[in-house]
Design a protein around this motif. Sequence first.
Motif, PDB file in Angstrom:
ATOM      1  N   GLY A 164       0.642  -1.170   0.033  1.00 33.32           N
ATOM      2  CA  GLY A 164      -0.318   0.295   0.320  1.00 33.32           C
ATOM      3  C   GLY A 164       1.025   0.859   0.206  1.00 33.32           C
ATOM      4  O   GLY A 164       0.497   2.038  -0.303  1.00 33.32           O
ATOM      5  N   LEU A 165       1.943   0.959   0.504  1.00 33.82           N
ATOM      6  CA  LEU A 165       2.423   2.212   1.324  1.00 33.82           C
ATOM      7  C   LEU A 165       3.710   2.954  -0.454  1.00 33.82           C
ATOM      8  O   LEU A 165       3.476   4.248  -1.452  1.00 33.82           O
ATOM      9  N   HIS A 166       3.448   1.777  -1.421  1.00 35.10           N
ATOM     10  CA  HIS A 166       4.639   1.446  -2.898  1.00 35.10           C
ATOM     11  C   HIS A 166       2.509   2.212  -3.957  1.00 35.10           C
ATOM     12  O   HIS A 166       3.213   3.381  -4.974  1.00 35.10           O
ATOM     13  N   LEU A 167       2.063   1.794  -3.824  1.00 34.16           N
ATOM     14  CA  LEU A 167       0.723   2.459  -4.098  1.00 34.16           C
ATOM     15  C   LEU A 167       0.302   3.778  -4.057  1.00 34.16           C
ATOM     16  O   LEU A 167       0.211   4.572  -5.037  1.00 34.16           O
ATOM     17  N   ARG A 168       0.346   3.965  -2.904  1.00 33.95           N
ATOM     18  CA  ARG A 168       0.519   5.972  -2.568  1.00 33.95           C
ATOM     19  C   ARG A 168       1.595   6.880  -3.204  1.00 33.95           C
ATOM     20  O   ARG A 168       1.017   7.521  -3.468  1.00 33.95           O
ATOM     21  N   ALA A 169       3.113   6.001  -2.833  1.00 33.96           N
ATOM     22  CA  ALA A 169       4.220   6.538  -3.212  1.00 33.96           C
ATOM     23  C   ALA A 169       3.612   6.716  -5.069  1.00 33.96           C
ATOM     24  O   ALA A 169       4.007   8.238  -5.494  1.00 33.96           O
ATOM     25  N   VAL A 170       3.491   5.263  -5.306  1.00 34.98           N
ATOM     26  CA  VAL A 170       3.441   5.419  -7.374  1.00 34.98           C
ATOM     27  C   VAL A 170       1.652   6.696  -7.278  1.00 34.98           C
ATOM     28  O   VAL A 170       1.794   7.480  -8.517  1.00 34.98           O
ATOM     29  N   GLY A 171       1.147   7.004  -6.799  1.00 28.98           N
ATOM     30  CA  GLY A 171      -0.398   8.086  -6.504  1.00 28.98           C
ATOM     31  C   GLY A 171       0.317   9.247  -5.602  1.00 28.98           C
ATOM     32  O   GLY A 171      -0.724  10.455  -6.584  1.00 28.98           O
ATOM     33  N   ASP A 172       1.088   9.569  -5.777  1.00 23.45           N
ATOM     34  CA  ASP A 172       1.500  10.863  -5.544  1.00 23.45           C
ATOM     35  C   ASP A 172       3.156  11.205  -6.056  1.00 23.45           C
ATOM     36  O   ASP A 172       2.896  12.749  -6.022  1.00 23.45           O
ATOM     37  N   SER A 173       3.457  10.467  -5.619  1.00 21.14           N
ATOM     38  CA  SER A 173       4.968  10.596  -6.297  1.00 21.14           C
ATOM     39  C   SER A 173       5.710   9.843  -7.585  1.00 21.14           C
ATOM     40  O   SER A 173       6.514   9.010  -6.589  1.00 21.14           O
ATOM     41  N   PRO A 174       5.448   9.426  -8.411  1.00 15.01           N
ATOM     42  CA  PRO A 174       5.951   8.430  -9.326  1.00 15.01           C
ATOM     43  C   PRO A 174       7.902   8.623  -9.229  1.00 15.01           C
ATOM     44  O   PRO A 174       8.594   7.590  -9.365  1.00 15.01           O
ATOM     45  N   ALA A 175       8.043   9.707  -9.859  1.00 13.25           N
ATOM     46  CA  ALA A 175       9.813   9.489 -10.121  1.00 13.25           C
ATOM     47  C   ALA A 175      10.094   9.625  -8.933  1.00 13.25           C
ATOM     48  O   ALA A 175      11.143   8.854  -8.453  1.00 13.25           O
ATOM     49  N   THR A 176       9.662  10.072  -7.348  1.00 17.68           N
ATOM     50  CA  THR A 176      10.297  10.251  -6.103  1.00 17.68           C
ATOM     51  C   THR A 176      10.324   7.717  -5.948  1.00 17.68           C
ATOM     52  O   THR A 176      11.547   7.376  -5.766  1.00 17.68           O
ATOM     53  N   ALA A 177       8.865   7.768  -6.464  1.00 17.73           N
ATOM     54  CA  ALA A 177       9.034   5.599  -5.967  1.00 17.73           C
ATOM     55  C   ALA A 177       9.468   5.010  -7.039  1.00 17.73           C
ATOM     56  O   ALA A 177      10.724   3.909  -6.709  1.00 17.73           O
ATOM     57  N   ASP A 178       9.742   5.640  -8.519  1.00 16.85           N
ATOM     58  CA  ASP A 178      11.274   5.277  -9.450  1.00 16.85           C
ATOM     59  C   ASP A 178      11.946   4.978  -9.177  1.00 16.85           C
ATOM     60  O   ASP A 178      13.307   4.589  -9.250  1.00 16.85           O
ATOM     61  N   VAL A 179      12.817   6.088  -8.200  1.00 16.78           N
ATOM     62  CA  VAL A 179      14.236   6.913  -7.869  1.00 16.78           C
ATOM     63  C   VAL A 179      14.030   6.025  -6.313  1.00 16.78           C
ATOM     64  O   VAL A 179      15.500   5.054  -6.461  1.00 16.78           O
ATOM     65  N   MET A 180      13.407   5.340  -5.869  1.00 19.76           N
ATOM     66  CA  MET A 180      13.446   4.432  -4.440  1.00 19.76           C
ATOM     67  C   MET A 180      12.992   2.407  -4.956  1.00 19.76           C
ATOM     68  O   MET A 180      13.460   1.996  -4.012  1.00 19.76           O
ATOM     69  N   GLY A 181      13.427   2.600  -6.544  1.00 12.16           N
ATOM     70  CA  GLY A 181      12.985   1.293  -6.929  1.00 12.16           C
ATOM     71  C   GLY A 181      12.187   0.697  -7.438  1.00 12.16           C
ATOM     72  O   GLY A 181      12.540  -0.356  -7.455  1.00 12.16           O
ATOM     73  N   ILE A 182      10.796   1.427  -6.547  1.00 10.74           N
ATOM     74  CA  ILE A 182       9.218   1.199  -7.237  1.00 10.74           C
ATOM     75  C   ILE A 182       9.383   1.084  -8.601  1.00 10.74           C
ATOM     76  O   ILE A 182       9.629   1.623  -9.138  1.00 10.74           O
ATOM     77  N   ARG A 183       8.222   0.236  -8.798  1.00 16.22           N
ATOM     78  CA  ARG A 183       8.245  -0.508 -10.133  1.00 16.22           C
ATOM     79  C   ARG A 183       6.914   0.473 -10.379  1.00 16.22           C
ATOM     80  O   ARG A 183       6.072  -0.217 -10.713  1.00 16.22           O
ATOM     81  N   VAL A 184       7.427   1.841 -11.273  1.00 11.99           N
ATOM     82  CA  VAL A 184       5.788   2.360 -10.995  1.00 11.99           C
ATOM     83  C   VAL A 184       4.880   1.911 -12.073  1.00 11.99           C
ATOM     84  O   VAL A 184       3.937   1.284 -12.253  1.00 11.99           O
ATOM     85  N   GLN A 185       5.702   1.531 -13.258  1.00  7.20           N
ATOM     86  CA  GLN A 185       5.000   1.115 -14.432  1.00  7.20           C
ATOM     87  C   GLN A 185       4.133  -0.390 -14.128  1.00  7.20           C
ATOM     88  O   GLN A 185       2.819  -0.076 -14.353  1.00  7.20           O
ATOM     89  N   LEU A 186       4.718  -1.353 -13.353  1.00  9.13           N
ATOM     90  CA  LEU A 186       4.250  -2.307 -13.336  1.00  9.13           C
ATOM     91  C   LEU A 186       2.779  -2.436 -11.940  1.00  9.13           C
ATOM     92  O   LEU A 186       1.526  -2.460 -12.193  1.00  9.13           O
ATOM     93  N   ILE A 187       3.494  -1.621 -11.095  1.00  6.24           N
ATOM     94  CA  ILE A 187       2.247  -1.159  -9.737  1.00  6.24           C
ATOM     95  C   ILE A 187       1.186  -0.275 -10.663  1.00  6.24           C
ATOM     96  O   ILE A 187      -0.950  -0.977 -10.692  1.00  6.24           O
ATOM     97  N   ARG A 188       1.270   0.401 -11.533  1.00  3.72           N
ATOM     98  CA  ARG A 188      -0.290   1.302 -12.271  1.00  3.72           C
ATOM     99  C   ARG A 188      -0.792   0.427 -13.118  1.00  3.72           C
ATOM    100  O   ARG A 188      -1.655   0.229 -13.198  1.00  3.72           O
ATOM    101  N   TYR A 189       0.176  -1.057 -13.793  1.00  2.82           N
ATOM    102  CA  TYR A 189      -0.883  -1.574 -14.514  1.00  2.82           C
ATOM    103  C   TYR A 189      -1.197  -2.317 -14.126  1.00  2.82           C
ATOM    104  O   TYR A 189      -2.705  -3.023 -14.407  1.00  2.82           O
TER     105      TYR A 189
END
Length: 309
Positions: A164-189
């Motif tokens: 859920g933290l990853h989900l909220r991070a992608v929704g709020d700041s995908p650039a920051t989430a990406d820098v932290m290693g979260i796969r933004v596109q995969l989570i959005r898909y």
Amino acid sequence: MDFTTQLLIAAISAGTPLLLATLGGILNERAGIIQLGAEGLMLMGAVTTCIIYIRSGSLLLALLAAVAVTALLGLVHSFLTVTLRANQTMSGLAMTLFGSGLSAYLGKSISGLPLPGTSPKLDLGWVKSVPVIGDLFGRLDYLTWFSLLLVLVLHLLIHHTSWGLHLRAVGDSPATADVMGIRVQLIRYSYVTAGAALIGLAGADMVLAYAPTWNEGLTAGRGWIAVGLVIFARWNPLRALFCAYFFGALDSLGFRLQLLGSAIPPYFLKMIPYVVTILVLMYLGYRNRNKPSGTPESLGTPYIREQRF
């Protein structure tokens, strides 16, 4: 049963499709993708359920087909908005128009035909003896119990897990989430596809527990109410539960007033939930005009990885 108890029972029945659709919208928008295709997805879920259930006689197969078809449409929406970076509003509206038109075409052959059955009910005999509570919860169908359980699961998922933290991070700041290693596109898909499947299940619930036959335009704008409820609930699953049942009660109120012999024309009674939706959103917008809205900060904004710095 008195009028209030009957209204509460009707509110749960009418509110369950709204609840499922609202939860699906929350998953979409928490990931930063606007979902305006709820009306079309609900119609596709409803018509798919009717066709497969009438042709095969299998309720489980019909539900799986509805989930699969709408998940596929959610995948298309993901491809357009995440990969191709198309305008999310236009993609959602196109999904509504496509779903409305295709469901009308596919449903011609089964229009008005009764379904082989309805959603089975869970008989809790030990609850029935409790006043009011027994009437409300003694014989709810399985999809209603599933929606209640889903509210709890999604609340815990979004607010109390690393997913859920990853989900909220992608929704709020995908650039920051990406820098932290979260796969933004995969989570959005993933969440857009799952959210679309839930919205399709809402359409299935409408024909199984609320109106057990297919008619063109069956949802009658409830998909748009679900879009409003996502905002009304402030993207919170627990709030969504109360909001959906509240509007379910409003949806049932007009019919109940007609049974009591109300002199108000039925056309105005049918307008109640839609008018209240507009008024509530106007009120919340005015009351919270100087407060944080709770909206995911990157909602509606495509993420371009090359521009994250």
